[in-house]
Design a protein around this motif. Structure first.
Motif, PDB file in Angstrom:
ATOM      1  N   LYS A 124     115.797  62.849  68.992  1.00 55.68           N
ATOM      2  CA  LYS A 124     114.687  63.797  68.909  1.00 55.68           C
ATOM      3  C   LYS A 124     113.825  63.736  70.163  1.00 55.68           C
ATOM      4  N   LYS A 125     113.545  62.505  70.640  1.00 54.12           N
ATOM      5  CA  LYS A 125     112.775  62.382  71.884  1.00 54.12           C
ATOM      6  C   LYS A 125     112.876  60.971  72.448  1.00 54.12           C
ATOM      7  N   LYS A 126     112.404  60.847  73.700  1.00 55.95           N
ATOM      8  CA  LYS A 126     112.393  59.529  74.334  1.00 55.95           C
ATOM      9  C   LYS A 126     110.974  58.964  74.252  1.00 55.95           C
ATOM     10  N   LEU A 127     110.865  57.701  73.875  1.00 50.81           N
ATOM     11  CA  LEU A 127     109.561  57.044  73.787  1.00 50.81           C
ATOM     12  C   LEU A 127     109.453  56.087  74.970  1.00 50.81           C
ATOM     13  N   ASN A 128     108.561  56.439  75.893  1.00 51.56           N
ATOM     14  CA  ASN A 128     108.479  55.669  77.143  1.00 51.56           C
ATOM     15  C   ASN A 128     107.949  54.260  76.919  1.00 51.56           C
ATOM     16  N   LYS A 129     108.631  53.294  77.556  1.00 54.41           N
ATOM     17  CA  LYS A 129     108.204  51.879  77.535  1.00 54.41           C
ATOM     18  C   LYS A 129     107.884  51.394  76.121  1.00 54.41           C
ATOM     19  N   PHE A 130     108.748  51.698  75.193  1.00 57.16           N
ATOM     20  CA  PHE A 130     108.514  51.373  73.782  1.00 57.16           C
ATOM     21  C   PHE A 130     108.619  49.867  73.523  1.00 57.16           C
ATOM     22  N   TYR A 131     109.539  49.224  74.251  1.00 59.49           N
ATOM     23  CA  TYR A 131     109.765  47.791  73.997  1.00 59.49           C
ATOM     24  C   TYR A 131     108.929  46.934  74.955  1.00 59.49           C
ATOM     25  N   LEU A 132     108.750  45.670  74.551  1.00 57.06           N
ATOM     26  CA  LEU A 132     107.838  44.794  75.294  1.00 57.06           C
ATOM     27  C   LEU A 132     108.324  44.505  76.713  1.00 57.06           C
ATOM     28  N   ASP A 133     109.636  44.655  76.978  1.00 53.00           N
ATOM     29  CA  ASP A 133     110.146  44.439  78.342  1.00 53.00           C
ATOM     30  C   ASP A 133     110.098  45.727  79.163  1.00 53.00           C
ATOM     31  N   GLY A 134     109.494  46.797  78.612  1.00 51.64           N
ATOM     32  CA  GLY A 134     109.346  48.052  79.351  1.00 51.64           C
ATOM     33  C   GLY A 134     110.478  49.033  79.119  1.00 51.64           C
ATOM     34  N   CYS A 135     111.474  48.641  78.316  1.00 53.61           N
ATOM     35  CA  CYS A 135     112.611  49.546  78.063  1.00 53.61           C
ATOM     36  C   CYS A 135     112.157  50.729  77.199  1.00 53.61           C
ATOM     37  N   ASP A 136     112.682  51.933  77.509  1.00 50.54           N
ATOM     38  CA  ASP A 136     112.389  53.117  76.694  1.00 50.54           C
ATOM     39  C   ASP A 136     113.210  53.073  75.407  1.00 50.54           C
ATOM     40  N   ALA A 137     112.773  53.885  74.439  1.00 50.46           N
ATOM     41  CA  ALA A 137     113.528  54.018  73.178  1.00 50.46           C
ATOM     42  C   ALA A 137     113.852  55.482  72.957  1.00 50.46           C
ATOM     43  N   TYR A 138     114.930  55.727  72.216  1.00 57.76           N
ATOM     44  CA  TYR A 138     115.160  57.064  71.666  1.00 57.76           C
ATOM     45  C   TYR A 138     114.677  57.059  70.226  1.00 57.76           C
ATOM     46  N   LEU A 139     113.984  58.129  69.860  1.00 53.34           N
ATOM     47  CA  LEU A 139     113.685  58.361  68.456  1.00 53.34           C
ATOM     48  C   LEU A 139     114.832  59.224  67.937  1.00 53.34           C
ATOM     49  N   MET A 140     115.530  58.744  66.915  1.00 52.42           N
ATOM     50  CA  MET A 140     116.670  59.494  66.374  1.00 52.42           C
ATOM     51  C   MET A 140     116.413  59.833  64.904  1.00 52.42           C
ATOM     52  N   GLU A 141     117.033  60.937  64.466  1.00 48.64           N
ATOM     53  CA  GLU A 141     116.798  61.415  63.097  1.00 48.64           C
ATOM     54  C   GLU A 141     118.111  61.815  62.423  1.00 48.64           C
ATOM     55  N   LEU A 142     118.195  61.501  61.154  1.00 45.22           N
ATOM     56  CA  LEU A 142     119.315  61.978  60.329  1.00 45.22           C
ATOM     57  C   LEU A 142     118.732  62.752  59.159  1.00 45.22           C
ATOM     58  N   ASN A 143     119.217  63.976  58.974  1.00 49.60           N
ATOM     59  CA  ASN A 143     118.790  64.758  57.811  1.00 49.60           C
ATOM     60  C   ASN A 143     119.617  64.305  56.602  1.00 49.60           C
ATOM     61  N   ILE A 144     118.961  63.648  55.681  1.00 51.65           N
ATOM     62  CA  ILE A 144     119.686  63.058  54.547  1.00 51.65           C
ATOM     63  C   ILE A 144     120.258  64.138  53.634  1.00 51.65           C
ATOM     64  N   LEU A 145     119.550  65.264  53.522  1.00 52.07           N
ATOM     65  CA  LEU A 145     120.047  66.325  52.645  1.00 52.07           C
ATOM     66  C   LEU A 145     121.347  66.904  53.191  1.00 52.07           C
ATOM     67  N   ASP A 146     121.418  67.099  54.528  1.00 54.88           N
ATOM     68  CA  ASP A 146     122.659  67.595  55.151  1.00 54.88           C
ATOM     69  C   ASP A 146     123.784  66.600  54.935  1.00 54.88           C
ATOM     70  N   LYS A 147     123.465  65.321  55.128  1.00 57.06           N
ATOM     71  CA  LYS A 147     124.465  64.261  55.010  1.00 57.06           C
ATOM     72  C   LYS A 147     125.006  64.239  53.579  1.00 57.06           C
ATOM     73  N   LYS A 148     124.086  64.470  52.632  1.00 60.63           N
ATOM     74  CA  LYS A 148     124.472  64.457  51.221  1.00 60.63           C
ATOM     75  C   LYS A 148     125.490  65.569  50.966  1.00 60.63           C
ATOM     76  N   LYS A 149     125.195  66.769  51.549  1.00 59.09           N
ATOM     77  CA  LYS A 149     126.118  67.896  51.367  1.00 59.09           C
ATOM     78  C   LYS A 149     127.485  67.562  51.941  1.00 59.09           C
ATOM     79  N   ASP A 150     127.480  66.943  53.165  1.00 56.20           N
ATOM     80  CA  ASP A 150     128.741  66.648  53.863  1.00 56.20           C
ATOM     81  C   ASP A 150     129.578  65.617  53.129  1.00 56.20           C
ATOM     82  N   SER A 151     128.912  64.510  52.684  1.00 55.81           N
ATOM     83  CA  SER A 151     129.685  63.332  52.314  1.00 55.81           C
ATOM     84  C   SER A 151     129.704  62.980  50.848  1.00 55.81           C
ATOM     85  N   PHE A 152     128.680  63.347  50.142  1.00 55.07           N
ATOM     86  CA  PHE A 152     128.573  62.760  48.823  1.00 55.07           C
ATOM     87  C   PHE A 152     128.784  63.767  47.702  1.00 55.07           C
ATOM     88  N   GLU A 153     129.059  65.011  48.038  1.00 56.93           N
ATOM     89  CA  GLU A 153     129.216  65.981  46.955  1.00 56.93           C
ATOM     90  C   GLU A 153     130.684  66.394  46.841  1.00 56.93           C
TER      91      GLU A 153
END
Ligand code: COA
Length: 153
Positions: A124-153
């Motif tokens: 979804k986006k990059k979070l600058n200097k998220f970790y204590l050593d200065g490394c950036d993070a990615y914010l990632m998202e999974l739509n559970i309702l979509d996943k439910k349609k794909d895999s569990f029904e």
């Protein structure tokens, strides 16, 4: 391999595993945090021959959930244990309220990013200097309702 809910008696083993998995700059969980999350959130362990070889922690919020941490003992990696822990948790989540599952991951953790993309997470986006050593993070998202349609029904 068996996946089961973590119990308070697992706390010391989980903490010992955590110390091997995460350096201090990556916000490892303390013994007390494990104790708290076992009581208050979704914490599953993967066991082989009664030995804990991996765990997953998902924090439950009202509308969404957060994949806080996942880890597998080094000598057991590459056997789809993390994938199964994630799929198990998503299936559990799909039967309760949260619509989306979020996580933050180091941009240099290619193995974990591959795992999350394989499951269906998107960046979804990059979070600058998220970790204590200065490394950036990615914010990632999974739509559970979509996943439910794909895999569990
Ligand atoms: C990330 C981690 C949990 C993966 O555990 P694992 O049980 O070995 O992973 P799996 O066997 O379930 O792999 C599932 C998918 O992840 C990706 N993956 C796993 N190992 C990989 C590697 N060495 N290189 C590239 N991608 C990899 C692949 O997409 C793989 O699917 P595929 O085998 O069909 O290609 C494990 O490496 C680990 O504990 N790392 C240290 C802790 C950590 O970084 N946790 C994540 C951040 S919170």
């Amino acid at each position: 391999m068996k996946i089961r809910k973590a119990e308070l008696l697992d706390t010391s083993k989980l903490f010992a595993l955590e110390e091997k998995l995460f350096l201090s700059e990556n916000f490892p969980l303390s013994r007390a945090s494990f104790y708290y999350h076992i009581n208050n959130n979704m914490l599953f362990v993967a066991e082989i021959d009664s030995v804990i070889v991996g765990y997953i922690l998902v924090l439950i919020k009202r509308k969404n959930a957060k994949l806080y941490s996942i880890g597998v003992k080094e000598e057991f990696r590459g056997r789809k244990i993390a994938q199964k822990l994630l799929e198990f948790s998503i299936k559990e989540l799909s039967s309760i309220a949260p619509k989306a599952l979020f996580l933050e991951v180091r941009v240099d953790n290619i193995v974990a990013i591959n795992l999350y993309k394989k499951i269906g997470f998107t960046i979804k986006k990059k979070l600058n200097k998220f970790y204590l050593d200065g490394c950036d993070a990615y914010l990632m998202e999974l739509n559970i309702l979509d996943k439910k349609k794909d895999s569990f029904e």
